[in-house]
Design a protein around this motif. Structure first.
Motif, PDB file in Angstrom:
ATOM      1  N   ALA A 220       4.111 -71.134 -68.043  1.00 35.10           N
ATOM      2  CA  ALA A 220       4.372 -70.711 -66.664  1.00 35.10           C
ATOM      3  C   ALA A 220       4.230 -71.878 -65.692  1.00 35.10           C
ATOM      4  O   ALA A 220       4.985 -71.989 -64.721  1.00 35.10           O
ATOM      5  CB  ALA A 220       3.403 -69.586 -66.282  1.00 35.10           C
ATOM      6  N   VAL A 221       3.280 -72.769 -65.951  1.00 36.46           N
ATOM      7  CA  VAL A 221       3.069 -73.911 -65.062  1.00 36.46           C
ATOM      8  C   VAL A 221       4.145 -74.971 -65.267  1.00 36.46           C
ATOM      9  O   VAL A 221       4.751 -75.460 -64.309  1.00 36.46           O
ATOM     10  CB  VAL A 221       1.666 -74.515 -65.300  1.00 36.46           C
ATOM     11  CG1 VAL A 221       1.517 -75.850 -64.574  1.00 36.46           C
ATOM     12  CG2 VAL A 221       0.586 -73.551 -64.835  1.00 36.46           C
ATOM     13  N   LEU A 222       4.423 -75.324 -66.518  1.00 39.10           N
ATOM     14  CA  LEU A 222       5.302 -76.459 -66.794  1.00 39.10           C
ATOM     15  C   LEU A 222       6.783 -76.147 -66.594  1.00 39.10           C
ATOM     16  O   LEU A 222       7.584 -77.068 -66.408  1.00 39.10           O
ATOM     17  CB  LEU A 222       5.067 -76.972 -68.223  1.00 39.10           C
ATOM     18  CG  LEU A 222       3.652 -77.493 -68.524  1.00 39.10           C
ATOM     19  CD1 LEU A 222       3.588 -78.061 -69.937  1.00 39.10           C
ATOM     20  CD2 LEU A 222       3.229 -78.546 -67.513  1.00 39.10           C
ATOM     21  N   LYS A 223       7.165 -74.873 -66.637  1.00 36.30           N
ATOM     22  CA  LYS A 223       8.584 -74.563 -66.433  1.00 36.30           C
ATOM     23  C   LYS A 223       8.946 -74.514 -64.952  1.00 36.30           C
ATOM     24  O   LYS A 223      10.124 -74.542 -64.596  1.00 36.30           O
ATOM     25  CB  LYS A 223       8.934 -73.232 -67.096  1.00 36.30           C
ATOM     26  CG  LYS A 223       8.399 -72.002 -66.362  1.00 36.30           C
ATOM     27  CD  LYS A 223       8.859 -70.722 -67.023  1.00 36.30           C
ATOM     28  CE  LYS A 223       8.365 -69.478 -66.279  1.00 36.30           C
ATOM     29  NZ  LYS A 223       8.829 -68.223 -66.868  1.00 36.30           N
ATOM     30  N   ASP A 224       7.926 -74.429 -64.089  1.00 29.99           N
ATOM     31  CA  ASP A 224       8.145 -74.361 -62.648  1.00 29.99           C
ATOM     32  C   ASP A 224       7.949 -75.756 -62.052  1.00 29.99           C
ATOM     33  O   ASP A 224       6.865 -76.334 -62.160  1.00 29.99           O
ATOM     34  CB  ASP A 224       7.169 -73.365 -62.014  1.00 29.99           C
ATOM     35  CG  ASP A 224       7.402 -73.201 -60.525  1.00 29.99           C
ATOM     36  OD1 ASP A 224       6.811 -73.976 -59.754  1.00 29.99           O
ATOM     37  OD2 ASP A 224       8.176 -72.313 -60.134  1.00 29.99           O
ATOM     38  N   ASP A 225       8.975 -76.300 -61.415  1.00 22.32           N
ATOM     39  CA  ASP A 225       8.913 -77.694 -60.934  1.00 22.32           C
ATOM     40  C   ASP A 225       7.770 -77.914 -59.948  1.00 22.32           C
ATOM     41  O   ASP A 225       7.027 -78.896 -60.051  1.00 22.32           O
ATOM     42  CB  ASP A 225      10.234 -78.082 -60.269  1.00 22.32           C
ATOM     43  CG  ASP A 225      11.366 -78.215 -61.280  1.00 22.32           C
ATOM     44  OD1 ASP A 225      11.062 -78.361 -62.480  1.00 22.32           O
ATOM     45  OD2 ASP A 225      12.540 -78.154 -60.878  1.00 22.32           O
ATOM     46  N   LYS A 226       7.604 -77.025 -58.988  1.00 23.42           N
ATOM     47  CA  LYS A 226       6.558 -77.202 -57.984  1.00 23.42           C
ATOM     48  C   LYS A 226       5.172 -77.086 -58.619  1.00 23.42           C
ATOM     49  O   LYS A 226       4.281 -77.912 -58.357  1.00 23.42           O
ATOM     50  CB  LYS A 226       6.721 -76.164 -56.876  1.00 23.42           C
ATOM     51  CG  LYS A 226       5.690 -76.304 -55.768  1.00 23.42           C
ATOM     52  CD  LYS A 226       5.922 -75.285 -54.659  1.00 23.42           C
ATOM     53  CE  LYS A 226       4.875 -75.419 -53.560  1.00 23.42           C
ATOM     54  NZ  LYS A 226       5.081 -74.416 -52.487  1.00 23.42           N
ATOM     55  N   ALA A 227       4.983 -76.065 -59.458  1.00 24.25           N
ATOM     56  CA  ALA A 227       3.686 -75.888 -60.118  1.00 24.25           C
ATOM     57  C   ALA A 227       3.388 -77.060 -61.043  1.00 24.25           C
ATOM     58  O   ALA A 227       2.238 -77.500 -61.158  1.00 24.25           O
ATOM     59  CB  ALA A 227       3.672 -74.581 -60.909  1.00 24.25           C
ATOM     60  N   ARG A 228       4.427 -77.579 -61.695  1.00 21.93           N
ATOM     61  CA  ARG A 228       4.222 -78.712 -62.614  1.00 21.93           C
ATOM     62  C   ARG A 228       3.814 -79.957 -61.848  1.00 21.93           C
ATOM     63  O   ARG A 228       2.936 -80.710 -62.307  1.00 21.93           O
ATOM     64  CB  ARG A 228       5.499 -78.958 -63.407  1.00 21.93           C
ATOM     65  CG  ARG A 228       5.372 -80.069 -64.441  1.00 21.93           C
ATOM     66  CD  ARG A 228       6.638 -80.180 -65.267  1.00 21.93           C
ATOM     67  NE  ARG A 228       6.535 -81.244 -66.261  1.00 21.93           N
ATOM     68  CZ  ARG A 228       7.491 -81.533 -67.147  1.00 21.93           C
ATOM     69  NH1 ARG A 228       8.612 -80.810 -67.178  1.00 21.93           N
ATOM     70  NH2 ARG A 228       7.333 -82.529 -67.997  1.00 21.93           N
ATOM     71  N   ARG A 229       4.418 -80.206 -60.677  1.00 21.65           N
ATOM     72  CA  ARG A 229       4.022 -81.368 -59.880  1.00 21.65           C
ATOM     73  C   ARG A 229       2.571 -81.262 -59.433  1.00 21.65           C
ATOM     74  O   ARG A 229       1.816 -82.244 -59.467  1.00 21.65           O
ATOM     75  CB  ARG A 229       4.942 -81.509 -58.668  1.00 21.65           C
ATOM     76  CG  ARG A 229       6.351 -82.021 -59.004  1.00 21.65           C
ATOM     77  CD  ARG A 229       7.078 -82.466 -57.753  1.00 21.65           C
ATOM     78  NE  ARG A 229       7.270 -81.370 -56.812  1.00 21.65           N
ATOM     79  CZ  ARG A 229       8.331 -80.574 -56.811  1.00 21.65           C
ATOM     80  NH1 ARG A 229       9.298 -80.747 -57.710  1.00 21.65           N
ATOM     81  NH2 ARG A 229       8.437 -79.604 -55.920  1.00 21.65           N
ATOM     82  N   GLN A 230       2.168 -80.066 -59.014  1.00 21.29           N
ATOM     83  CA  GLN A 230       0.779 -79.869 -58.624  1.00 21.29           C
ATOM     84  C   GLN A 230      -0.158 -80.085 -59.811  1.00 21.29           C
ATOM     85  O   GLN A 230      -1.229 -80.693 -59.681  1.00 21.29           O
ATOM     86  CB  GLN A 230       0.595 -78.459 -58.055  1.00 21.29           C
ATOM     87  CG  GLN A 230       1.322 -78.229 -56.739  1.00 21.29           C
ATOM     88  CD  GLN A 230       1.238 -76.783 -56.278  1.00 21.29           C
ATOM     89  OE1 GLN A 230       0.876 -75.888 -57.049  1.00 21.29           O
ATOM     90  NE2 GLN A 230       1.583 -76.541 -55.022  1.00 21.29           N
ATOM     91  N   TYR A 231       0.257 -79.587 -60.969  1.00 19.06           N
ATOM     92  CA  TYR A 231      -0.572 -79.749 -62.172  1.00 19.06           C
ATOM     93  C   TYR A 231      -0.664 -81.212 -62.592  1.00 19.06           C
ATOM     94  O   TYR A 231      -1.742 -81.691 -62.970  1.00 19.06           O
ATOM     95  CB  TYR A 231       0.013 -78.913 -63.316  1.00 19.06           C
ATOM     96  CG  TYR A 231      -0.652 -79.153 -64.643  1.00 19.06           C
ATOM     97  CD1 TYR A 231      -1.918 -78.640 -64.919  1.00 19.06           C
ATOM     98  CD2 TYR A 231      -0.033 -79.931 -65.624  1.00 19.06           C
ATOM     99  CE1 TYR A 231      -2.536 -78.878 -66.135  1.00 19.06           C
ATOM    100  CE2 TYR A 231      -0.647 -80.166 -66.841  1.00 19.06           C
ATOM    101  CZ  TYR A 231      -1.896 -79.634 -67.097  1.00 19.06           C
ATOM    102  OH  TYR A 231      -2.511 -79.877 -68.293  1.00 19.06           O
TER     103      TYR A 231
END
Length: 279
Positions: free
Chosen positions: A56-67
């Protein structure tokens, strides 16, 4: 998906940090097939939850950048946790060996020593037997590092990380020289030869905030709140030999990429990636 994460989702899924969405999706499907309750009798529900969160985190560009901004600190904490676990394992093993040695001495040797003391006038023989026994006990202590994967450790600097080279290693009361390859990271284990005998060496980098991935040298730096607010100058040791100027009131975590400053091999040249976080 906001929040503070504690898992390295890239390693959990078995993908590279720069993997694209398609690669992440394939890895997720492969991993979930191994653990999902609909496909496996002995499923791991906790692992399924972790895999779902990672995807869920890595497939979402915004969430992945935050992570990704949190990733250096996550890996640093995982490394510290591994070191604490390693120390705890060694301490437990040594305690177990000490207790076993004392019990063995008490049960198996005491009666024999007392009997020999009454029977012989030659106390030198008794002393030799006691020395031999304690020598065996000591050998069990000396063998303890092998139970955790290495026989001894060696601390290396950034020059050796880059270029490899000859180092001095201490093992079983003696020093010997060995040639290490380039590209070693903290926690790596490498086998070298000491007078024809294989010796497993656990690598420790100085400072410990360096890790190598492919040809890239990653350097993790934690700034103090004062450095982050007022700015600072950070010196990177040789062979990087650069001074980074940290501006005041920056946004952290941050990443600085120094192109073509990493390891050099026939296949190409890596980068130096400086990860900045506030401690």
């Amino acid at each position: 998906m906001k929040g503070v994460h504690s898992q390295d989702y890239y390693r959990l899924l078995g993908v590279a940090d720069d993997a694209d969405t398609a690669a992440i999706k394939r890895a997720y499907r492969q991993q979930i097939a191994r653990h999902h309750p609909d496909r496996q009798v002995d499923s791991d529900e906790d692992m399924v939850r972790q895999l779902n969160t990672a995807y869920a985190v890595l497939k979402d560009d915004k969430a992945r950048r935050q992570y990704d901004r949190q990733l250096p600190r996550i890996r640093q904490k995982q490394w510290l946790s591994q070191q604490r676990a390693r120390f705890s394992e060694v301490r437990h093993e040594f305690g177990h060996l000490a207790n076993a040695a004392l019990v063995n001495f008490g049960k198996q040797k005491f009666d024999r020593i007392i009997f020999d003391a009454h029977r012989t006038k030659h106390m030198g023989q008794l002393a030799q037997r006691a020395a031999a026994h304690f020598g065996r006990v000591w050998q069990r202590f000396a063998d303890a590092p092998a139970k955790i994967g290495y026989d001894t450790t060696c601390a290396i600097g950034l020059h050796t990380v880059y270029d490899g080279g000859e180092v001095l290693i201490h093992w079983q009361g003696t020093h010997f020289k060995a040639v290490l390859p380039s590209g070693l990271s903290d926690g790596d284990i490498i086998t070298v030869q000491c007078h024809g005998s294989p010796v497993r060496v656990g690598i420790q980098t100085k400072p410990v905030s360096i890790y190598v991935k492919s040809l890239d040298v990653n350097y993790v730096i934690f700034l103090s709140p004062k450095q982050a607010s007022e700015g600072s100058a950070i010196e990177l040791p040789e062979p990087i030999d650069l001074t980074l100027t940290i501006p005041p009131n920056g946004t952290y975590p941050a990443k600085i990429v120094l192109s073509n400053q990493g390891l050099r091999q026939a296949t190409g040249v890596g980068d130096v990636i400086v990860h900045l976080s506030v401690a």
